[in-house]
Design an enzyme around this catalytic site. Structure first.
Site, short mmCIF file in Angstrom:
data_model
loop_
_atom_site.label_atom_id
_atom_site.label_comp_id
_atom_site.label_asym_id
_atom_site.label_seq_id
_atom_site.Cartn_x
_atom_site.Cartn_y
_atom_site.Cartn_z
N ASP A 198 0.83 -1.21 0.00
CA ASP A 198 0.00 0.00 0.00
C ASP A 198 0.86 1.26 0.00
OD1 ASP A 198 0.90 -0.80 2.57
OD2 ASP A 198 -0.42 0.68 3.48
N GLU A 199 0.25 2.35 -0.41
CA GLU A 199 0.80 3.70 -0.25
C GLU A 199 2.25 3.84 -0.68
OE1 GLU A 199 -1.85 5.45 3.37
OE2 GLU A 199 -0.17 4.21 3.99
N VAL A 200 2.54 3.49 -1.92
CA VAL A 200 3.92 3.63 -2.40
C VAL A 200 4.10 5.04 -2.99
CG1 VAL A 200 5.71 2.67 -3.87
CG2 VAL A 200 3.94 1.18 -2.91
#
Ligand SMILES: *[C@@H]1O[C@H](CO)[C@@H](O)[C@H](O)[C@H]1NC(C)=O
Ligand SMILES: *[C@@H]1O[C@H](CO)[C@@H](O)[C@H](O)[C@H]1NC(C)=O
Ligand SMILES: *[C@@H]1O[C@H](CO)[C@@H](O)[C@H](O)[C@H]1NC(C)=O
Ligand SMILES: *[C@@H]1O[C@H](CO)[C@@H](O)[C@H](O)[C@H]1NC(C)=O
Ligand SMILES: *[C@@H]1O[C@H](CO)[C@@H](O)[C@H](O)[C@H]1NC(C)=O
Length: 512
Positions: free
Chosen positions: A308-310
């Site tokens: 997630d959330e790269v």
């Protein structure tokens, strides 16, 4: 309410007026005839001792001497009968059990019988049995004649604990495993490492926690991890660790040179680091060795790989990454680079024979994932559309989005969690079947051992009932009445569950 203090509410129950007494000195919890003992150090045997304590050990009359026994019928035994030898952890834990208190023709005293297909069902049934026992004003233990048939609506009923933002001492993890068992949760999603600290002590790469933990003793040693897994197993709880990459990895970089991408400020390195460096072969050698170890340490068939959330800004700044993008023909589409990385990690994890769970971004970005990947849906208000999308593509899914318990607000927010209907999204029956359950997530930014338990319980209990009980169990007034009692029972058993609203518990609050 006929269901008294039962939580979560069973599938079907009839509780009748005849009452039976239980005498602590005579009552026995035993394996019934023909019951299989279960694997290894048998969970049910240990559970029998534990539940004896839950039933009799926390009496409000503890220090008032002899309990008076009324004249009347006494329940002498609960027989636990497990029919299947196959008791290993499986993806779908089914348990069908019934508790009935019947007059046995050849026995003058009645006895209770708990029949379960598997060990795990027997554990849930013991919990239900213990919830049926109550004390009267004179300190007698009573149980009504009852017939209960029960099994969970969803197979995956998880709690996410985060041990990176704050270290959680072992004791607070174990306490929450107890609370999970009281609420029939069966998965601990252990978000064990993240940007802020790396408390997992790896035997292959000891420097990861050596340099990445908050403090030298803020680590989970191999012994600690084994203890958590075994403690959970004895309560019918699977432990799924999450090793989230390529983002959320700042702490990894401290103990593993060249793992993270160096960020640039114009032509020079800025001194800060971004996500895992996807362009180096050494990255994949490291991940292969690490996941090899993880696959042996954690027996569950699944590992959570995050994803997630790269943040792409560091990759964009780095000239070597730009060059690699050109070579690979990715243009300036950094999502392609992320997919390149994640596909390699998925390959590594498959090669060590584990299945994987990923956060929804991995699906959203179109990463090629194997058809048996489980996608965890977590993002905000559009989760019903996301559930439609993920299941339309044929993927199994877990719902977390409406159950982020780290968001706190004034009043009884458990009702909001309770009112969620996980299958209320547009899709075919086949799509609905792909939703295997959900998770209540307690992220750790504002949570450590001081407030973990009261913040989680009984708010997570609402999620527990939603994932266990029938779809039509939606009466909020009835839920409130039962949950107040269930919360008092948790407190009595040593769980510092916060109150729902004004009121009191019958017993004195023990030292917590
Ligand atoms: C249990 O039995 C008592 C006495 O007959 C009765 O008053 C009570 O309602 C019963 N409890 C439940 C939960 O049905
Ligand atoms: C990295 O691995 C690829 C594929 O195995 C190989 O072609 C390449 O030469 C390797 N690069 C380095 C720097 O070793
Ligand atoms: C679901 O898919 C549709 C059509 O591909 C897309 O427009 C929408 O943004 C997706 N919804 C979510 C929440 O990702
Ligand atoms: C299901 O979702 C629809 C649309 O969001 C909503 O109007 C309806 O009230 C929901 N039904 C239930 C039972 O939650
Ligand atoms: C829910 O549905 C089942 C089966 O249709 C029924 O037996 C049960 O009484 C219902 N429960 C409630 C609380 O309405």
């Amino acid at each position: 309410s006929p269901s008294g203090s039962l939580w979560p509410l069973p599938r079907s129950l009839s509780i009748l007026p005849p009452q039976l007494q239980l005498a602590p000195s005579r009552f026995q919890l035993v394996h019934g005839p023909g019951s299989t003992a279960g694997p290894g150090p048998a969970p049910p045997l240990r559970a029998l001792c534990r539940y004896y304590d839950y039933i009799f050990g926390y009496s409000q009359w503890q220090n008032r001497g002899q309990r008076p026994l009324h004249a009347g019928t006494e329940l002498l035994q609960l027989q636990v009968i497990i029919s299947s030898k196959d008791s290993e952890f499986v993806k779908t834990i089914t348990c069908i059990l019934s508790i009935s208190i019947k007059d046995q023709l050849s026995v003058t005293e009645p006895m209770a019988v708990l029949k379960a297909e598997k060990v795990w069902g027997a554990l849930r049934g013991l919990e239900t049995f213990s919830q049926l026992v109550y004390e009267d004003d004179y300190g007698s233990f009573l149980i009504n004649e009852s017939e209960i048939t029960d099994y969970p609506r969803f197979a995956h009923r998880g709690i996410l604990l985060d041990t990176s933002r704050h270290f959680l001492p072992l004791k607070s993890i174990l306490t929450n495993l107890d609370a999970m068992a009281f609420n029939k949760f069966n998965v601990l999603h252990w978000h064990i490492v993240d940007d802020h600290s790396f408390p997992y002590q790896s035997t292959t790469f000891p420097e990861l926690s050596g340099k990445g933990s908050y403090f030298y003793n803020h680590v989970y040693t191999p012994t600690d991890v084994r203890l958590v897994i075994e403690y959970a197993r004895l309560r019918g709880i699977r432990v799924i660790p999450e090793f989230d990459t390529p983002g959320h990895t700042q702490s990894w970089g401290k103990g593993q040179k060249d793992l993270l991408t160096p960020c640039y400020n114009g032509e020079h390195r800025s001194g800060s680091y971004g996500p895992v460096n996807p362009i180096l072969n050494t990255t994949y050698h490291f991940m292969t060795d690490l996941f090899q170890e993880i696959s042996q340490v954690f027996p569950d068939t699944y590992v959570h790989l995050g994803g997630d959330e790269v943040d792409f800004s560091c990759w964009k700044s780095n000239p070597d990454v730009t060059e690699f993008m050109k070579q690979q023909g990715f243009g300036t589409d950094y999502a392609k680079l992320e997919s390149y990385y994640i596909e390699k990690i998925l390959g590594i994890v498959s090669s060590v024979n584990k299945g994987y769970i990923v956060w929804q971004e991995v699906f959203d970005k179109g990463v090629k994932i194997k058809s048996d990947t489980i996608v965890e849906v977590w993002i905000g208000n559009l989760y019903t559309t996301e559930l439609s999308n993920v299941t339309r593509a044929g993927f199994t899914t877990i719902l977390a989005a409406p159950w982020y318990l780290d968001y706190i607000s004034y009043g009884q927010d458990w009702k909001k969690y309770y009112n969620v209907q996980p299958l209320n999204f547009s899709g075919s029956e086949k799509q609905k079947k792909l939703v295997i359950g959900g998770e209540a997530c307690l992220w750790g930014e504002f949570v450590d051992a001081t407030n973990l338990t009261p913040r989680l319980w009984p708010r997570a209990s609402a999620v527990g009932e939603r994932l266990w009980s029938s779809e039509n169990v939606t009466n909020i007034g009835d839920a409130y009445n039962r949950l107040v009692k269930h919360r008092c029972r948790m407190v009595r058993r040593g769980i510092a569950a916060e109150p729902l609203y004004v009121g009191y518990c019958d017993h004195e609050i023990r030292e917590l």
